[in-house]
Design an enzyme around this catalytic site. Structure first.
Site, short mmCIF file in Angstrom:
data_model
loop_
_atom_site.label_atom_id
_atom_site.label_comp_id
_atom_site.label_asym_id
_atom_site.label_seq_id
_atom_site.Cartn_x
_atom_site.Cartn_y
_atom_site.Cartn_z
N GLU A 59 -5.50 3.49 5.96
CA GLU A 59 -5.24 3.31 4.53
C GLU A 59 -5.70 4.50 3.70
O GLU A 59 -4.99 4.93 2.80
CB GLU A 59 -5.91 2.01 4.05
CG GLU A 59 -5.50 1.59 2.67
CD GLU A 59 -5.94 0.17 2.34
OE1 GLU A 59 -6.40 -0.05 1.22
OE2 GLU A 59 -5.82 -0.72 3.21
N SER A 93 -11.49 -0.72 3.03
CA SER A 93 -10.67 -1.06 4.18
C SER A 93 -10.03 0.21 4.74
O SER A 93 -9.31 0.90 4.03
CB SER A 93 -9.58 -2.06 3.78
OG SER A 93 -10.16 -3.26 3.31
N ARG A 124 0.83 -1.22 0.00
CA ARG A 124 0.00 0.00 0.00
C ARG A 124 0.86 1.27 0.00
O ARG A 124 0.52 2.27 0.63
CB ARG A 124 -0.97 0.02 1.20
CG ARG A 124 -1.93 -1.15 1.24
CD ARG A 124 -2.85 -1.20 0.01
NE ARG A 124 -3.75 -2.34 0.10
CZ ARG A 124 -3.46 -3.54 -0.41
NH1 ARG A 124 -2.32 -3.73 -1.04
NH2 ARG A 124 -4.31 -4.53 -0.30
#
Length: 353
Positions: free
Chosen positions: A335, A239, A166
């Site tokens: 995130e 998420s 990520r």
């Protein structure tokens, strides 16, 4: 055609969290020329600039000063074929899931595990999007970018993009690069990746023996829909927390205390933990405070039941982080990208999905 600048624009419909914050100015850009004109305008007036893709990986915690640029460039094409390898290109404003379906319609494989991820093609490299055992870097060829530091358009290849879990160059140097278009290396021959548990189980249940990328895509969509709320029905950004990476020693210690804890060994010897499992074990699943809450079916997803502000979402996230750190000794990292007062006062850019 000249782009239009909209003053005092409500961004509620431009972010999947459904947070109502105002942009001082909003402009939609359809091509490179409009983008460069908009950046030139912002430079002349010393406006801070925020890039907006599909708004699916973003938390707005304050009004946005300066100029918000919504990337709306469209176009996708096959660039080259060499044996099994097929290079495709997509403009930054292309919808990611539509791009996946287009590649499947052409009989190409490689993107099926990344089906139904919200956002745009241009935002995908920023986050190095991933799901069900595949990350963007696995199929990544290059991006064409505008480098604001040097004022030139150039091409960056996979090694230059410094991909990690990520993470990417575009996060490490926020504001420097504007992604214009993306190239992916796909295959005309199926090479399914079915190691991820729920996907492997779903594939076995089909009874099929021959690899079929379209079927894999449909299974991924079914799994995602069963786990993640549709933002059009319940506002969210997918998420909210990354799965934390810990040392082998810490993973072993945690599993002694929590035998059911899922862990996944990484190539560097560290272990990835399931953030959703940690949050669920701590009792946060289904929690609600006003209009900010944790989804009742998936603890990894924070939701907006209607009128939550960005500060309320972030406040809930902070309480969850603190609790998880106290219980497990693990700090969860959010995130989605935050546009908040501190970031805006620093004049930083935010690139998002």
């Amino acid at each position: 055609m000249m782009f239009e600048v909209i003053a005092n624009a409500d961004l509620r419909t431009h972010n999947t969290f459904g947070i109502s914050e105002r942009a001082e100015r909003l402009a939609f850009v359809d091509n490179d020329r409009q983008l460069l004109e908009a950046l030139s305008l912002a430079n002349r007036h010393a406006w801070p600039v925020t890039l907006l893709g599909g708004g699916s990986n973003l938390v707005l915690a304050a009004p946005v000063p300066g100029l918000v640029l919504a990337m709306r460039s469209r176009g996708r094409r096959v660039v080259s074929r060499s044996g099994q390898d097929v290079i495709v290109e997509a403009e930054a404003g292309e919808n990611w899931h539509a791009l996946v379906n287009w590649s499947l319609d052409l009989g190409l494989c490689g993107l099926e595990n990344l089906s139904l991820i919200p956002g745009t093609a241009g935002a995908a490299p920023v986050q190095n999007i991933g799901a069900y055992g595949v990350e963007l870097e696995d199929v990544f060829e290059s991006v064409e970018v505008y480098d604001r530091r040097t004022a030139v358009i150039c091409r960056l290849y996979r090694e230059q993009c410094r991909f990690a879990y990520r993470d990417s160059l575009f996060k490490k140097e926020p504001g420097r690069y504007v992604i214009l278009r993306l190239r992916l290396r796909l295959s005309s021959v199926p090479h399914p990746k079915l190691e991820y548990g729920p996907l492997a189980n779903a594939w076995r249940a089909t009874g099929l023996q021959r690899a079929d990328a379209r079927v894999v895509s449909e299974l991924v969509c079914q799994i995602r829909r069963s786990k993640l709320p549709d933002p059009s029905q319940l506002a969210n950004a997918g998420s909210f927390f990354k799965n934390p990476l810990v040392s082998a020693e810490q993973a072993t210690q945690l599993q002694r205390s929590w035998p059911g804890l899922p862990t996944f060994v990484q190539s560097d010897g560290r272990y990835k933990l399931a953030a959703g499992w940690l949050i669920d074990q701590a009792g946060w699943k289904g929690y609600r405070d006003g209009d900010a809450g944790v989804h009742r079916e998936q603890a990894l997803v924070l939701v907006n039941y209607g009128g939550a502000r960005g500060e309320e979402i972030m406040g809930l996230a902070a309480r969850i982080q603190s609790d998880i750190q106290q219980r497990f000794g693990v700090m969860l990292e959010m995130e989605p990208l935050l546009i908040g007062r501190r970031e805006l006062e620093a004049g930083s850019w935010k690139l998002e999905g």
